[in-house]
Design a protein around this motif. Structure first.
Motif, PDB file in Angstrom:
ATOM      1  N   PRO A   1     -29.002  -5.338  57.913  1.00  0.00           N
ATOM      2  CA  PRO A   1     -28.859  -6.282  56.795  1.00  0.00           C
ATOM      3  C   PRO A   1     -27.800  -7.346  57.074  1.00  0.00           C
ATOM      4  O   PRO A   1     -27.911  -8.472  56.608  1.00  0.00           O
ATOM      5  CB  PRO A   1     -28.427  -5.392  55.630  1.00  0.00           C
TER       6      PRO A   1
ATOM      7  N   HIS B   1     -33.671  13.583  48.846  1.00  0.00           N
ATOM      8  CA  HIS B   1     -34.215  13.464  47.490  1.00  0.00           C
ATOM      9  C   HIS B   1     -35.637  12.909  47.538  1.00  0.00           C
ATOM     10  O   HIS B   1     -36.146  12.548  48.576  1.00  0.00           O
ATOM     11  CB  HIS B   1     -33.341  12.514  46.670  1.00  0.00           C
TER      12      HIS B   1
ATOM     13  N   THR C   1     -29.151 -10.669  59.083  1.00  0.00           N
ATOM     14  CA  THR C   1     -29.956 -11.730  58.455  1.00  0.00           C
ATOM     15  C   THR C   1     -29.091 -12.710  57.668  1.00  0.00           C
ATOM     16  O   THR C   1     -29.472 -13.854  57.494  1.00  0.00           O
ATOM     17  CB  THR C   1     -30.989 -11.125  57.481  1.00  0.00           C
TER      18      THR C   1
ATOM     19  N   ARG D   1     -32.158 -18.008  58.535  1.00  0.00           N
ATOM     20  CA  ARG D   1     -32.570 -16.922  57.626  1.00  0.00           C
ATOM     21  C   ARG D   1     -31.502 -16.651  56.575  1.00  0.00           C
ATOM     22  O   ARG D   1     -31.709 -15.889  55.654  1.00  0.00           O
ATOM     23  CB  ARG D   1     -32.826 -15.647  58.416  1.00  0.00           C
TER      24      ARG D   1
ATOM     25  N   ASN E   1     -28.115 -19.801  61.559  1.00  0.00           N
ATOM     26  CA  ASN E   1     -29.094 -18.792  61.183  1.00  0.00           C
ATOM     27  C   ASN E   1     -29.888 -19.271  59.971  1.00  0.00           C
ATOM     28  O   ASN E   1     -29.434 -19.146  58.839  1.00  0.00           O
ATOM     29  CB  ASN E   1     -28.376 -17.484  60.857  1.00  0.00           C
TER      30      ASN E   1
ATOM     31  N   GLU F   1     -34.060   5.550  53.713  1.00  0.00           N
ATOM     32  CA  GLU F   1     -35.043   4.913  52.838  1.00  0.00           C
ATOM     33  C   GLU F   1     -34.868   3.400  52.764  1.00  0.00           C
ATOM     34  O   GLU F   1     -35.746   2.678  52.336  1.00  0.00           O
ATOM     35  CB  GLU F   1     -34.977   5.509  51.426  1.00  0.00           C
ATOM     36  N   LEU F   2     -33.718   2.921  53.241  1.00  0.00           N
ATOM     37  CA  LEU F   2     -33.517   1.457  53.244  1.00  0.00           C
ATOM     38  C   LEU F   2     -34.190   0.810  54.435  1.00  0.00           C
ATOM     39  O   LEU F   2     -34.169  -0.404  54.578  1.00  0.00           O
ATOM     40  CB  LEU F   2     -32.020   1.124  53.265  1.00  0.00           C
TER      41      LEU F   2
ATOM     42  N   ILE G   1     -28.041  -4.784  48.292  1.00  0.00           N
ATOM     43  CA  ILE G   1     -27.093  -4.119  47.414  1.00  0.00           C
ATOM     44  C   ILE G   1     -27.709  -3.927  46.030  1.00  0.00           C
ATOM     45  O   ILE G   1     -28.191  -4.886  45.440  1.00  0.00           O
ATOM     46  CB  ILE G   1     -25.796  -4.952  47.308  1.00  0.00           C
TER      47      ILE G   1
ATOM     48  N   ILE H   1     -28.620   8.233  57.761  1.00  0.00           N
ATOM     49  CA  ILE H   1     -28.113   8.022  56.412  1.00  0.00           C
ATOM     50  C   ILE H   1     -28.828   6.825  55.804  1.00  0.00           C
ATOM     51  O   ILE H   1     -29.038   5.812  56.462  1.00  0.00           O
ATOM     52  CB  ILE H   1     -26.596   7.795  56.436  1.00  0.00           C
ATOM     53  N   LEU H   2     -29.253   6.984  54.528  1.00  0.00           N
ATOM     54  CA  LEU H   2     -29.948   5.916  53.807  1.00  0.00           C
ATOM     55  C   LEU H   2     -31.188   5.443  54.564  1.00  0.00           C
ATOM     56  O   LEU H   2     -31.471   4.251  54.648  1.00  0.00           O
ATOM     57  CB  LEU H   2     -29.011   4.731  53.566  1.00  0.00           C
TER      58      LEU H   2
ATOM     59  N   GLU I   1     -32.557   5.823  42.587  1.00  0.00           N
ATOM     60  CA  GLU I   1     -31.325   6.338  41.969  1.00  0.00           C
ATOM     61  C   GLU I   1     -30.164   5.367  42.133  1.00  0.00           C
ATOM     62  O   GLU I   1     -29.357   5.197  41.231  1.00  0.00           O
ATOM     63  CB  GLU I   1     -30.964   7.692  42.570  1.00  0.00           C
TER      64      GLU I   1
ATOM     65  N   ASN J   1     -23.228  -7.030  52.488  1.00  0.00           N
ATOM     66  CA  ASN J   1     -24.620  -6.610  52.597  1.00  0.00           C
ATOM     67  C   ASN J   1     -24.777  -5.367  53.456  1.00  0.00           C
ATOM     68  O   ASN J   1     -25.884  -4.949  53.733  1.00  0.00           O
ATOM     69  CB  ASN J   1     -25.465  -7.756  53.174  1.00  0.00           C
ATOM     70  N   CYS J   2     -23.673  -4.799  53.917  1.00  0.00           N
ATOM     71  CA  CYS J   2     -23.759  -3.582  54.724  1.00  0.00           C
ATOM     72  C   CYS J   2     -23.773  -2.372  53.810  1.00  0.00           C
ATOM     73  O   CYS J   2     -22.792  -2.111  53.123  1.00  0.00           O
ATOM     74  CB  CYS J   2     -22.577  -3.475  55.680  1.00  0.00           C
ATOM     75  N   PRO J   3     -24.891  -1.615  53.766  1.00  0.00           N
ATOM     76  CA  PRO J   3     -24.950  -0.478  52.861  1.00  0.00           C
ATOM     77  C   PRO J   3     -23.970   0.631  53.244  1.00  0.00           C
ATOM     78  O   PRO J   3     -23.636   1.471  52.420  1.00  0.00           O
ATOM     79  CB  PRO J   3     -26.389   0.007  52.971  1.00  0.00           C
ATOM     80  N   TYR J   4     -23.485   0.597  54.481  1.00  0.00           N
ATOM     81  CA  TYR J   4     -22.571   1.650  54.933  1.00  0.00           C
ATOM     82  C   TYR J   4     -21.118   1.218  54.799  1.00  0.00           C
ATOM     83  O   TYR J   4     -20.208   2.011  54.995  1.00  0.00           O
ATOM     84  CB  TYR J   4     -22.879   2.010  56.385  1.00  0.00           C
ATOM     85  N   LYS J   5     -20.919  -0.056  54.515  1.00  0.00           N
ATOM     86  CA  LYS J   5     -19.573  -0.604  54.306  1.00  0.00           C
ATOM     87  C   LYS J   5     -18.629  -0.241  55.450  1.00  0.00           C
ATOM     88  O   LYS J   5     -17.538   0.269  55.250  1.00  0.00           O
ATOM     89  CB  LYS J   5     -19.006  -0.102  52.971  1.00  0.00           C
TER      90      LYS J   5
ATOM     91  N   ASP K   1     -21.500   0.845  45.600  1.00  0.00           N
ATOM     92  CA  ASP K   1     -22.880   0.782  46.089  1.00  0.00           C
ATOM     93  C   ASP K   1     -23.354   2.140  46.600  1.00  0.00           C
ATOM     94  O   ASP K   1     -23.377   3.098  45.837  1.00  0.00           O
ATOM     95  CB  ASP K   1     -23.065  -0.347  47.107  1.00  0.00           C
ATOM     96  N   TYR K   2     -23.676   2.257  47.866  1.00  0.00           N
ATOM     97  CA  TYR K   2     -24.389   3.452  48.316  1.00  0.00           C
ATOM     98  C   TYR K   2     -23.484   4.658  48.558  1.00  0.00           C
ATOM     99  O   TYR K   2     -23.697   5.725  48.013  1.00  0.00           O
ATOM    100  CB  TYR K   2     -25.181   3.129  49.586  1.00  0.00           C
ATOM    101  N   LEU K   3     -22.475   4.487  49.408  1.00  0.00           N
ATOM    102  CA  LEU K   3     -21.669   5.645  49.807  1.00  0.00           C
ATOM    103  C   LEU K   3     -20.463   5.803  48.886  1.00  0.00           C
ATOM    104  O   LEU K   3     -19.567   4.956  48.913  1.00  0.00           O
ATOM    105  CB  LEU K   3     -21.180   5.492  51.248  1.00  0.00           C
TER     106      LEU K   3
ATOM    107  N   ARG L   1     -25.788  12.639  46.042  1.00  0.00           N
ATOM    108  CA  ARG L   1     -26.487  11.718  46.935  1.00  0.00           C
ATOM    109  C   ARG L   1     -26.752  12.384  48.288  1.00  0.00           C
ATOM    110  O   ARG L   1     -25.901  13.095  48.801  1.00  0.00           O
ATOM    111  CB  ARG L   1     -25.665  10.444  47.111  1.00  0.00           C
ATOM    112  N   PRO L   2     -27.918  12.152  48.863  1.00  0.00           N
ATOM    113  CA  PRO L   2     -28.329  12.882  50.080  1.00  0.00           C
ATOM    114  C   PRO L   2     -27.686  12.298  51.336  1.00  0.00           C
ATOM    115  O   PRO L   2     -28.364  11.901  52.267  1.00  0.00           O
ATOM    116  CB  PRO L   2     -29.838  12.684  50.099  1.00  0.00           C
ATOM    117  N   LEU L   3     -26.358  12.226  51.325  1.00  0.00           N
ATOM    118  CA  LEU L   3     -25.666  11.606  52.464  1.00  0.00           C
ATOM    119  C   LEU L   3     -25.228  12.672  53.445  1.00  0.00           C
ATOM    120  O   LEU L   3     -25.346  12.520  54.653  1.00  0.00           O
ATOM    121  CB  LEU L   3     -24.453  10.822  51.957  1.00  0.00           C
TER     122      LEU L   3
END
Lengths: 481, 219, 1008
Positions: C843, C1007, C846, A157, A155, C982-983, A250, C979-980, A327, C877-881, A397-399, C732-734
């Motif tokens: 994510p 939000h 890539t 990329r 890959n 905006e990403l 992230i 969820i998320l 945020e 790199n997974c925002p949802y883990k 991170d996010y959740l 958080r708006p989850l």
């Protein structure tokens, strides 16, 4: 200092050395049997190394689970160490390449060991991306090669692939560069060598060097070209490494200022490491007259400069995270400063931002002991910088539901220690068998800051290599003045 | 000076040549794991596909019933063999010879059982009259698997048979083989290339959708 | 894969061969077991062999044997899956199941969509029955005095003993849990009738006897009513965790859900009030939750009753919030006469009588709860149990048969009972394994696993279900009915007995089929038959009965102890099931242990932190009972109450000591005593005919010791910590949330305007064919974790053990995120199942250097195990883990247990990444079948494992390119959101806003 020689300048090499003396000073430690200090040092570093090896073997057979990583934090010590070591390497290249192109003559007495350091650091660094894989025995899959799978390529990329290329190139160039620099000195050693074995060995490596002007001229050209080649690498390698994080999503990783930030940091930590090593070397090998306070000072100055950039980067990061209004971005940085890993963040800040400021004072810059301590502090700080960026960003991170903490296991600590062990072992071996100072180049700057010297030189490697500093590195045909 | 150069040059060329030939020779015997092309194991019963599928022209799916309805084509169970071999116990010529002999000697012809078929009967625990012998124990017939994919690759016969693909496309001219041999290397590249070309050219002029997604085979 | 077994595993093969013979000469079963090993082996060694190749040039190919049937059964095709309708025996609820059978062995259990009780859902316990089938600890043979024997000798010996007893006219008791099998009940009756003094004593470790007792007193009929939540507009749960553990959770969840679909205008949604002394799964869903301590319950019910009867005047404004609450509740109930339902979970007869009175006053009997055609799911009689114990003490019992219960373990004073058993001349156990009670029994007659034997069930009046064997018995066992018939002198097969019973009692109660055989065939095919219910006549309501109930008072500052069954563990009969042990509790998210739940206030007063081991002393018990359990601090817990789960500390859980990976810092999954958790049953109280799960006056002391609790979620709230929330949105708006009022006004309340943002991704994905997508309705999801176990079974997800969970390395592909959300004073529990979101702009894709995770033509995010080298970059790199990594070789070597593995899914090896594949193997199966028949895949034909088992039908999967598909419609619904978003990851998995029936107009929007 572009303007030739000034009488006002203090000499780079003290003690009115003659070329012969230089050779003597540099080579005697090699002829002399290893001292008790060396044996002690090698014993320590070797045992550290062994510890690391054992840890890695255990990990390879048991699984990455033996590291403290988890579903949330997939990288921690491994990649931190990787980035740290790559960073260390940079000073070497910078000194040997960029300072060379900028005609910084003081580099001559440090570049040899600095370059060696680069190579060893890259070796240390290179280990981690491989052993951090779940199935390291398949590491070769990241190399594009023709195969029976359709074919199935890699890959392009993925920043990890870029890494593979960047580091590969970096290592090769650095190695060649370093070796080319060594050739004249190999010749010197060859000519001095008494034992048959040494003679043939050094002879082989010296590439049949006869100190003829033509040889010198070619040598100069090659060296210049390599310097030119190496220069962009100083920037490129760490830029690409920083993309490992910059290209992700992230918060705390996804930052556009990473490339300059990382490069500056790399040079910063690199010089700190050079200082650490040089200060040890000069006292152990009695190189006080070659690695003078002047050297230490000028390196300190570079540290102040790069340290400044790093501090600036920290502030920019904070500002951007605040200004972005995102945020998650904001939280990531607030979390660094006040979260469960705040201690790491503040160690980083105090070591990397506060420490260098002491070097503004000439007194401190010229106080070897203090500089030594500071340099070590900076290295600690830079290691933590990488830890803060990589690990803390991952932990939260996010959740919120997937937040988790990270703590290293014994195996990881052992691996870290091991990498230092490897580094020092290699360095000590170098100190035993190769001249720690570029004899040829140093001779070139003997006259620096000294009026009309006449250096009577008999021995081969040296004599013909004495040229006026202007000629040195200029690639112009050489010869005795 | 010149001379030596020439010699070195020649030497180098010679070296390179030998190297190449060696590599060439080496690459013949070179096979990646999973690529058992040419694999032709000895089977517990010397069953001849040439005879059954070739000469007698029995359809593959007559025995390999799974091919249309299951992932696996499956190896026929002994009772399928018995459909015919309840009656056919030996090659025709031998049977005929025995009959003629019997006619000459004015006696009932003896049942001739070929050694290979005998194995089948013993496995089923049949007696000389091919009746289930209560005392005899049934034994499994353990065939050696010829076409073997690694365990992380899933192949589904249904999909390929329903795309009206010939068995021979992958298994080769089995009807000509005395003992079955693996003719395709069954590497991923081999699969993918066929999928690609089928998408482009279709199978037997009929357009098909042969997905090249990873999950088509790996899940 | 299906037709091979390897030389390399000859050993195992031999080990397997007995199953092999059992399973109708199907070789495929044992091959998949073996080849699951190969798969693992291979994946691990692959790399090495590659390296080896590079050196040696060629390598020896693996030799696999293929063993066909000798004589193939007509209906079986190797490699093809078959489904058998059956009945779940995980608990007494009697849910209908479909068992997926592949090559002679069950590999998956799913809910039977046609079954009138469960309506297609199946809970975590039900799902996990599959693993129980392949449990190597199950008895392989009958035992006499601890020595294995065969049935003939056992029958011989036992019948001799019975003869003595008959001659001696000694008392014979059969102690069992609630028996829902008509056949079994009939035989038990016949068997006991053959003795002069034979009685059948029924108790359940988690007893509902109080309800039956109360109805006997108030309505003169000893039954458990059938509750009809789907008919109730106002639902009041008092200590009744009816969505989690109470009586028949799957049935009730489906019913509850049907009342809250938000369809129609105004959107239809029942009003649910939960009054409870611990935060239960049900309480978390409630529109209004009111925390009380058990000692307040009776007075509260009395207050409510008198309000409803209009005896007390309404509260003036400014009166205690308690009274205001009661008034509001009373109003709500009054407005829904005959359409409301008040249920009480306590086993305390007084409370139950009050509840009956309330329901009577509201005219709910015959409407929302039915005592004429009641439920048989619980028949326990604690009074009879008490008498039995008395008889035991008096050494009056000649023979005791114990079936389906484990008194030594699950009753108070179990130790004493154990000693009493020693005094009984003849003790016979039917336990499937040597448990606490069975090893005190002279004769152990193991019962087969329900998946491998015939049985029948009438869980609720009029619904008779059949259980049919789906695998040849793996052990030499015998059903209860078969044993009893043998001992009655007329041995008969269980199937024969059931058919006989059905011919006589069931067949007569239906009119559809004229001849029995066709009725029977139909019933076996469907797995159940709906017949006329036996009518129970209820007497007139005795209003006085409820009057003279005296309310209890709390004892000073001491704690009240509440003992409760956990969603995944129930009464502990499945404590040997590793899947269930590793299911995170829906509320606490803790696995592998039970613990003492206390409120943070109490914790502060006692200076306790989660994980501190405390000593609970029940003072008023004699001898005083003490439990030593770790503390868990839990929002929503009353300050004066401490709750401990039952069902832990089972003998036999020692097996889990080594279930996780064994390494330098690895720790066992068991506690210091070698067991998983602590048995809380000794703290129960059997007092004048009631088994009580609440104790007063409990002392808490700190032991100073600690025990880490393996919680899968380190951060509990949806609000970021205040200290760190500086300048950022705290919440958080989850989880998107809206009140019913807000939703009625604006259907997209909560889900808000979709977040518009710049995407840096090229518009590259266009899907010509199908595009698979999934949507999860947060308003329906109760967090019951059925999907988690279903997924585990379908996708060969190994159990990793407590230590790995502690290190946050659980492998479940579905992680149900549980957030505590404070909505203006109401503590809501939001459950959010998180699986791979299959992003369009993923994510993870890539960054993988080796293309091990790539996008499919149908929108799936593919994870290719055999290509993965394990850099873990994708997971980072997974925002949802949601990516899961194989940190060790987790697959287990238990050959028998590995028969559970799904042959259609790769067993992952060490060092590779895995994650939800949206059950791609099921997608492919349907696609191929459709292709074969030249049709398109019908919407709903593909059901993912999680979707299939969800009792609330919260999950919908389908083709988003099909405008008619349900998932497409739901995606278009204004409640749906990503969820998320905006990403700009563009997930293929969507969620739907959580709506609570509240009047205020709040709706949390995205939000920004």
């Amino acid at each position: 200092m572009a303007d030739g020689i000034s009488l006002l300048r203090s000499p780079l090499i003290l003690g009115n050395k003659t070329a012969a003396q230089v050779t003597e000073d540099v080579c005697t430690p090699l002829d002399r049997g290893p001292g008790i200090a060396w044996w002690f040092a090698i014993a320590v570093s070797l045992s550290m190394f062994t510890l690391g090896v054992l840890a890695v073997i255990y990990q390879l057979f048991t699984g990455i689970g033996t590291w403290g990583l988890n579903n949330t934090v997939g990288w921690a010590f491994d990649i931190t160490n990787f980035v740290f070591w790559i960073g260390i390497g940079h000073a070497g290249t910078l000194i040997s390449a960029i300072l060379f192109l900028f005609r910084q003559r003081w580099r001559t007495s440090v570049n040899r060991s600095a370059e060696a350091m680069t190579i060893f650091a890259v070796i240390c660094a290179g280990i981690f991306p491989i052993i951090h894989m779940g199935r390291p025995w398949l590491a070769f899959w990241v190399i594009p090669y023709p195969n029976f799978r359709g074919p199935l390529w890699i890959n392009f990329r993925s920043p990890l692939v870029w890494d593979m290329f960047a580091i590969g190139t970096y290592f090769t160039i650095s190695l060649v560069f370093w070796y080319v620099g060594l050739i004249p000195d190999f010749a010197t050693l060859r000519d001095r060598a008494v034992s048959k074995v040494k003679k043939t060995l050094y002879g082989f490596f010296s590439f049949g060097w006869d100190g003829s002007t033509k040889t010198w001229q070619r040598y100069e050209t090659v060296y210049l070209l390599l310097a030119g080649l190496a220069t962009p690498l100083v920037v490129s390698v760490h830029t690409i490494v920083s993309w490992d994080f910059a290209t992700s999503v992230i918060p705390g990783w996804h930052t556009t200022i990473f490339p300059p930030y990382f490069v500056a940091g790399a040079v910063f930590s690199g010089f700190a490491m050079v200082l650490t090593l040089m200060i040890i070397a000069r006292s152990v090998l009695h190189f006080e007259e070659y690695i003078t306070l002047h050297h230490i000072e000028s390196m300190s100055k570079i540290i102040i400069a790069t340290g400044g950039i790093v501090a600036m980067a920290y502030m920019t990061e904070l500002f951007v995270s605040f200004y972005s209004g995102n945020e998650y971005e904001r939280f990531a940085f607030v979390n660094r400063m006040l979260g469960p890993y705040a201690w790491a963040y503040w160690i980083m800040v105090s070591c990397n931002v506060v420490t260098p400021q002491f070097l503004w004072f000439r007194k401190i810059r010229r106080n070897v002991a203090l500089v030594f301590i500071l340099s070590i502090l900076i290295n600690v700080g830079m290691w933590f910088e990488r830890f803060v960026i990589i690990t803390i960003s991952l932990t939260r991170d996010y959740l919120p539901a997937s937040w988790d903490n990270y703590a290293p296991t014994l195996v990881e600590l052992a691996t870290l220690i091991g990498s230092f062990g490897l580094f020092f072992t290699l360095f000590l071996i170098l100190a035993r068998f190769l001249p720690m100072i570029a004899i040829g180049e140093v001779k070139g700057v003997l006259s620096y800051g000294r009026k009309g010297i006449h250096v009577a030189g008999e021995e081969a490697g040296g004599t013909k290599s004495i040229k006026t500093p202007v000629q040195l590195g200029s690639g112009v045909q050489g010869g005795t003045p | 000076m010149k001379q030596t150069n020439v010699i070195t040059l020649l030497l180098l060329v010679g070296l390179g040549f030998t190297a190449l030939t060696l590599i060439q020779a080496f690459s013949q015997s070179y096979a990646l794991p999973g690529n058992n092309i040419g694999y032709e194991p000895v089977q517990p019963i010397a069953y001849s596909h040439r005879l059954h599928a070739g000469e007698l022209g029995i359809d593959c799916k007559f025995c390999h019933t799974g091919a249309e309805i299951s992932r696996t084509a499956g190896i026929p169970s002994a009772n399928v063999c018995m459909d015919c071999h309840r009656f056919v116990t030996a090659p025709f010529n031998q049977v005929r010879a025995e009959d003629e002999a019997a006619v000459k000697e004015q006696r009932k012809p003896r049942r001739i059982v070929s050694p290979e078929l005998q194995k089948l009967y013993t496995a089923l625990g049949l007696n000389a009259e091919l009746q289930r012998d209560p005392k005899a124990k049934e034994t499994r017939i353990t065939w050696v698997r010829v076409h073997l994919l690694p365990d992380f690759a899933y192949f589904d016969h249904r999909a390929h048979v329903s795309a009206s693909l010939d068995c021979q496309t992958c298994h080769g001219e089995v009807q000509t083989m005395e003992r079955v041999r693996q003719v395709s290397d069954l590497t991923m590249g081999w699969c993918v290339n066929c999928h690609r070309s089928s998408n482009a050219l279709g199978v037997k002029g009929k357009p098909v959708k042969a997905s090249t997604d990873c999950v088509t085979c790996h899940y | 894969m299906s037709h091979a077994t390897t030389e390399r595993h000859a050993e195992k093969s031999r080990l397997m061969s007995d199953f092999h013979l059992n399973t109708a000469e199907s070789s495929a079963d044992h091959d998949t077991v073996a080849s699951s090993f190969d798969r693992r082996e291979f994946l691990r060694l692959a790399g090495f062999t590659f390296a080896g190749v590079a050196l040696t040039g060629c390598e020896q190919a693996r030799v696999e044997k293929a063993i066909p049937y000798l004589i193939k059964p007509e209906e079986i095709t190797p490699g093809k899956a078959y489904w058998y309708a059956s009945t779940c025996a995980g608990c007494n609820a009697g849910c209908g199941i479909l068992v997926k059978n592949r090559d002679g062995r069950p590999i998956k259990i799913e809910g039977n969509p046609d079954h009138p009780i469960s309506c297609g859902g199946l809970c975590a316990i039900g799902q996990a029955q599959l693993l129980g089938l392949y449990d190597s600890q199950r008895l392989a043979n009958p035992m006499i005095n601890g020595a294995p024997t065969d049935w003939q000798t056992l029958d011989q010996k036992l019948m001799d003993r019975l003869k003595e007893i008959r001659t001696g006219n000694k008392a014979v008791r059969l102690l069992s849990g609630s028996l829902t099998s008509p056949t079994a009940l009939a035989l038990v009756k016949r068997f006991l009738a053959s003795f002069k003094d034979g009685k059948h004593v029924i108790y359940d470790p988690v007893s509902r006897s109080g309800i039956l007792e109360a109805h006997e007193r108030t309505h003169g009929i000893r039954v458990l009513p059938r509750y009809r939540f789907e008919r109730a507009d106002v639902i009041v749960g008092v200590e009744a965790d009816f969505l989690g553990t109470w009586i028949s959770p799957v049935e009730f969840t489906a019913a509850y859900r049907s009342g809250r679909t938000l369809e129609g205008d105004p959107p239809q949604c029942s009003y649910h009030v939960q009054i409870e002394s611990r935060l239960s799964l049900t309480g978390g869903r409630a529109d209004k939750r009111y925390a009380i301590s058990p000692s307040d319950r009776v007075s509260l019910l009395k207050g409510l009753l008198s309000l409803l009867e209009g005896k007390t005047t309404r509260a003036k404004p400014g009166e205690s919030s308690h009274m205001l609450f009661l008034n509001e509740l009373a109003d709500r109930l009054r407005s829904a006469r005959g359409e409301s339902l008040v249920v009480c979970g306590s086993n305390d007869v007084a409370s139950q009588m009050l509840t009956n009175a309330i329901n009577e006053v509201l005219g709910n009997y015959g409407k929302t709860l039915d005592v004429q055609s009641p439920s048989y799911q619980h028949q326990s009689n604690d009074k009879a149990l008490e008498d039995l114990l008395a008889d035991l003490r008096g050494e009056k019992i000649g023979a005791l048969f114990i079936h389906g219960v484990n008194p030594v373990y699950d009753l108070p004073g179990g130790k004493e009972i154990g000693e009493l058993l020693a005094g009984v001349p003849l003790v016979v156990s039917f336990a499937e394994r040597i448990d606490e009670t069975a090893h005190r029994a002279a004769f152990v007659c193991p019962e087969p696993h329900p998946l491998s034997s015939w049985s029948d069930t009438e869980a609720v009046a009029g619904v008779v279900s059949l259980t049919q064997p789906t695998i040849a018995p793996l052990e030499n066992t015998r059903a209860l009915t078969e044993s009893l018939s043998a001992w009655l002198g007329k041995p008969s097969s269980v199937l024969g007995l059931i058919r006989e019973e059905w011919r006589t009692t069931v067949f007569s109660r239906q009119t559809m089929e004229k001849n029995f055989q066709s009725f029977w065939n139909q019933s076996v095919h469907d797995g159940f038959a709906v017949v006329a219910a036996r009518q129970h006549r209820k007497g007139a309501f005795d209003s006085r009965s409820a009057r003279n109930v005296v309310s209890t008072a709390a004892q000073g500052e001491r704690f009240e102890l509440v003992l409760y069954p956990k969603v995944s563990m129930g009464d502990g009969r499945h404590a040997h099931n590793a899947w269930l042990q590793e299911v995170p509790d829906p509320i606490t998210k803790v696995t592998w242990d039970n613990y003492a739940i206390i409120s943070d206030v109490a914790a502060n007063n006692l200076r306790l932190a989660s994980g501190d081991i405390i000593r609970l002393t029940v003072a008023d018990a004699d001898p005083a009972v003490t439990l030593e359990v770790p503390v868990w601090i839990q929002p929503g817990q009353p300050d004066s109450v401490v709750s401990v789960a039952l069902g832990y500390g089972r003998k036999g859980t020692e097996r889990f000591a080594k279930i996780g990976p064994q390494w330098l810092e690895g720790k066992p999954s068991v506690g210091p005593d070698g067991l998983v958790g602590v048995n809380a049953a000794p703290a129960l109280q059997l007092l004048d005919g009631q088994l009580l799960y609440e104790r007063q006056g409990v002392r808490i002391e700190k032991t100073g010791r600690q025990q880490a609790l393996a919680c899968t979620q380190t951060y509990q709230s949806i609000d970021t910590p205040p200290l760190l929330a500086q300048g950022t949105e705290a919440r958080r708006p989850l989880i998107r949330y809206a009140t019913l009022a807000a939703y009625a006004a604006n259907p997209s309340a909560g889900s808000g305007p979709e977040h518009k943002s710049q995407s840096m991704w090229p518009e590259q994905h266009e899907y010509k064919g199908a595009r698979w997508g999934m949507i999860v309705d947060l308003n329906a999801c109760t967090g019951c974790a059925a999907c988690v176990v279903s997924c585990q079974a379908e996708n060969n997800i190994p159990v990793v053990g407590k230590d790995e969970v502690l290190r946050n390395r659980e492998l479940h592909w579905i992680r149900i995120d549980r957030y505590f959300v404070d909505h203006d004073g109401d503590l809501d529990v939001a459950h959010q199942p998180m699986m791979c979101q299959h992003c369009d702009n993923a994510p993870c894709e890539t960054v993988c250097p080796v293309l091990a995770t790539v996008h499919s033509e149908e929108g799936l995010n593919q994870q290719v195990y055999n290509r993965c080298v394990g850099t873990r970059y994708c997971a980072n790199n997974c925002p949802y883990k949601i990516r899961r990594f194989n940190w060790f070789d987790y697959a287990h070597d238990d050959a028998k247990q590995n028969m559970v593995l799904n042959p259609d899914v790769t067993v992952r090896s060490r060092g590779i990444m895995e994650k939800c594949s949206l059950c791609v193997q099921r997608i492919l199966e349907q696609k191929i079948e459709a292709k074969k028949n030249g049709k398109a895949v019908a919407d709903g034909a593909i059901k993912t494992a999680c979707q299939q088992s969800c009792p609330a039908q919260a999950i919908v999967f389908g083709d988003m390119n099909d405008p008619a598909s349900l998932v497409k419609k739901k995606m278009a619904d204004r409640r749906s959101f990503n969820i998320l978003a905006e990403l700009e990851t563009r997930p293929s998995v969507g969620y739907m806003t959580m709506v609570r029936n509240r009047s205020e107009q709040t709706g949390e929007t995205s939000h920004g």
